[in-house]
Design an enzyme around this catalytic site. Structure first.
Site, mmCIF file in Angstrom:
data_model
loop_
_atom_site.group_PDB
_atom_site.id
_atom_site.type_symbol
_atom_site.label_atom_id
_atom_site.label_comp_id
_atom_site.label_asym_id
_atom_site.label_seq_id
_atom_site.Cartn_x
_atom_site.Cartn_y
_atom_site.Cartn_z
ATOM 1 C CB THR A 54 -1.067 -0.183 1.080
ATOM 2 O OG1 THR A 54 -1.830 -0.756 1.291
ATOM 3 C CG2 THR A 54 -1.532 1.323 1.275
ATOM 4 C CE LYS A 104 -5.255 -1.870 1.940
ATOM 5 N NZ LYS A 104 -4.275 -2.471 1.540
ATOM 6 C CE LYS A 149 2.405 2.001 5.148
ATOM 7 N NZ LYS A 149 1.818 0.765 3.525
#
Length: 291
Positions: free
Chosen positions: A100, A175, A243
Site C-alpha cells: 500500500t 486501497k 502509514k
C-alpha cells in the site's frame, strides 16, 4: 500468459508477504526471494525457494517481480537506483507492487518501467494475515488490461476478489478508499465492545447478534473476537495502518476533500503507537477505550 515455467521474484517476506509467496510456491511456481532479514524467508527457502542476497540479483533472475514492503520509501529504494529493480530486470518482464503506497509513486514506476519495455502494475491488497494465508485477498489493480490478464493466474492464487480498477495508480487509490472505510469502522467496533460491557451485556453474544446484520464488517467479525481474547498479535501492524491512513489523508487533501473520520482515527492510532503499541495488531485500539 505467466506459467509455472516463469520465475517469480518476491521482495518482502513479512506477515502477509510470506503467506502470499508460499501460496505461489505451493502451486508449483519457482520462487526467488529477498528480504532484509533472511530468517523471515527461511521456511520458504527450506521449501525450495532460491535466496537472493540483493534486489539486483533477484531482478536479474526473475520474469515477474512482486514487491510487498513496508513504506513508500522502501518502494522507492527497491525500484530505483543502480541496484534497483527497474535497472536490472529483463525487458518484457512484469513488476507488481502490492505494497500500500502512494498513487503518485505507482504512476512513476509505471512510466519509468514503460521506457524500458517492462510491464508495471500496482496491486495493493486487503484481507490481513488470514486472507494472505488462505489465498482469499481482495486485490485492487491499476495498470494496463493486457498486463493484468497476463499475470491474472498469479492473482488467482493469492486472492479471490480481483478487480482491475483503471490505469496506473488506480489500485492504490482503491486501497486508500478501503483504508478510509476501515478507519472509522475500527473506532466504532471499539466503542461497541466497551458500550456492551458497560451495559452489563456479554460482548460475545452481542457480536453474535450484530455481526450478520446491518453492522456487519470484516473488523467486527474478525478483529472484535481478537479484542475480546486480548489477542493483539499483528494481522496488520498499527504502524502500517498509520502509514496507510497518512497517505490517504495526504491524497484526500490533494483532491480537495475533507475526511474527519479518517483524521480522528489517525489521531487515535498515533496516540496508541506513542503508548508502545506500534508493532501490535490494529485491534489493539481497544486499549485506548478501556483505559
Amino acid at each position: 500468459m505467466i506459467t509455472q515455467q516463469n520465475k517469480i521474484g518476491f521482495v518482502g517476506i513479512g506477515v502477509m508477504g510470506k503467506s502470499m509467496a508460499a501460496n505461489l510456491q505451493s502451486e508449483g511456481y519457482s520462487i526467488n526471494v529477498y528480504t532484509r532479514t533472511k530468517a523471515k524467508a527461511e521456511e520458504l527457502i527450506q521449501n525450495g525457494a532460491a535466496w537472493k542476497s540483493t534486489v539486483k540479483d533477484l531482478a536479474n533472475d526473475s520474469d515477474v517481480i512482486i514487491t510487498m514492503v513496508g513504506y513508500p520509501s522502501d518502494v522507492e529504494e527497491v525500484y530505483f537506483g543502480s541496484e534497483g529493480i527497474l535497472e536490472n530486470v529483463k525487458p518484457n518482464s512484469y513488476v507488481i507492487d502490492m505494497t500500500t503506497s502512494k498513487p503518485k509513486l505507482a504512476k512513476k514506476i509505471y512510466e519509468e518501467a514503460a521506457k524500458k519495455n517492462i510491464y508495471s502494475l500496482d496491486a495493493p491488497v486487503s484481507g490481513g494475515d488470514v486472507g494472505a494465508k488462505n489465498g482469499t485477498l481482495a486485490i485492487m489493480v491499476g495498470g494496463d488490461e493486457a498486463a493484468f490478464q497476463e499475470v491474472l493466474p498469479l492473482f488467482d492464487i493469492m486472492g479471490e476478489n480481483i478487480v482491475l480498477q483503471g490505469e496506473a495508480g488506480a489500485g492504490q487509490y482503491t486501497k486508500l478508499a478501503n483504508q478510509i472505510a476501515i478507519a472509522s469502522n475500527m473506532v466504532g467496533v471499539c466503542e461497541t465492545i466497551v458500550f456492551a460491557k458497560k451495559a452489563g451485556l456479554n460482548p460475545k453474544t452481542v457480536l453474535k447478534s450484530i455481526s450478520t446484520g446491518a453492522a456487519a464488517s470484516f473488523s467486527l467479525s474478525n478483529l472484535a473476537p481478537r479484542m475480546l481474547k486480548e489477542d493483539y498479535a499483528p494481522g496488520f501492524y498499527v504502524k502500517h495502518f498509520i502509514k496507510d491512513m497518512s497517505i490517504a489523508l495526504e491524497s484526500a487533501k490533494e483532491l480537495g476533500l475533507s475526511t474527519p473520520g479518517l483524521e480522528l482515527s489517525l489521531d487515535l492510532y498515533k496516540e496508541l503507537a506513542e503508548k508502545g503499541e506500534k508493532d501490535s495488531g490494529t485491534q489493539a485500539l481497544i486499549k485506548l477505550f478501556e483505559e
